[in-house]
Motif scaffolding. Sequence first.
Motif, short mmCIF file in Angstrom:
data_model
loop_
_atom_site.label_atom_id
_atom_site.label_comp_id
_atom_site.label_asym_id
_atom_site.label_seq_id
_atom_site.Cartn_x
_atom_site.Cartn_y
_atom_site.Cartn_z
N GLY A 1 0.78 -1.23 0.00
CA GLY A 1 0.00 0.00 0.00
C GLY A 1 0.81 1.27 0.00
O GLY A 1 0.26 2.37 -0.03
N ARG B 1 -4.28 -2.14 4.88
CA ARG B 1 -5.18 -1.04 4.51
C ARG B 1 -5.73 -1.32 3.10
O ARG B 1 -5.03 -1.17 2.12
CB ARG B 1 -4.42 0.29 4.53
N ARG B 2 -6.98 -1.75 3.04
CA ARG B 2 -7.57 -2.12 1.75
C ARG B 2 -7.50 -0.98 0.74
O ARG B 2 -7.14 -1.20 -0.41
CB ARG B 2 -9.03 -2.57 1.91
N ASP B 3 -7.82 0.24 1.16
CA ASP B 3 -7.80 1.36 0.23
C ASP B 3 -6.41 1.59 -0.35
O ASP B 3 -6.25 1.91 -1.53
CB ASP B 3 -8.34 2.63 0.88
N GLU C 1 -5.71 -1.19 -2.91
CA GLU C 1 -6.48 -0.93 -4.13
C GLU C 1 -5.86 0.21 -4.94
O GLU C 1 -5.84 0.16 -6.17
CB GLU C 1 -7.94 -0.63 -3.78
N ALA C 2 -5.35 1.24 -4.25
CA ALA C 2 -4.71 2.35 -4.96
C ALA C 2 -3.47 1.86 -5.72
O ALA C 2 -3.24 2.26 -6.86
CB ALA C 2 -4.34 3.46 -3.98
N ARG D 1 -4.56 -0.07 -8.77
CA ARG D 1 -5.01 0.85 -9.83
C ARG D 1 -3.82 1.46 -10.56
O ARG D 1 -3.85 1.61 -11.79
CB ARG D 1 -5.89 1.97 -9.24
N SER E 1 -6.56 -7.62 1.21
CA SER E 1 -6.31 -6.93 2.47
C SER E 1 -6.52 -7.87 3.65
O SER E 1 -7.43 -8.69 3.65
CB SER E 1 -7.25 -5.73 2.60
#
Length: 166
Positions: free
Chosen positions: A14, A38-40, A43-44, A47, A60
């Motif tokens: 992450g 931290r999933r977000d 994912e960032a 991406r 995550s």
Amino acid sequence: MRLAARRAFISGAGGGIGEAADLKFAGEGVRVIAADIRRDAAEATARKVKKLGGDAVAVSGDIADPTACRALIDEGARAFDGFDIMFNNAGIVLPDDKGPVETSVEVWNKTIAVNLTGVFLASKFGIPHLMKAGGGAIVNNASAVALVGSAFPRSPTPRPRTAFFR
């Protein structure tokens, strides 16, 4: 594209070195599994890999918890039908880690759980996937402190250092 068609599980993806590793591996043709608590953030990173034309999936979970770690690795393996490379990179320096006298046992135990036990657990649950894939590589990443030692965590805020204890 030396590693084209390979699949890599990268923890701590992450940000920092983990994110950079995801981008570098993807640039070599590797399909990456971006893993982070931290999933977000995972994912960032996924991406960013996709924006550069790579293939990535985000997963995550807590690498220091045996049940969560196994689920995290199994989920990543399912996404690409296994993986060939494991890059154990997840690590923490907690804000309350102030040195051997001031640091609480709870902060110490959490640091050890992530930085050491997490590597063990990821390898424990990742090696069967590597074996199923016919073999592979494990890279265990650590900071320079692993080689030189430090009584204090690395921080952008300067702290006084003493060489002698009285």
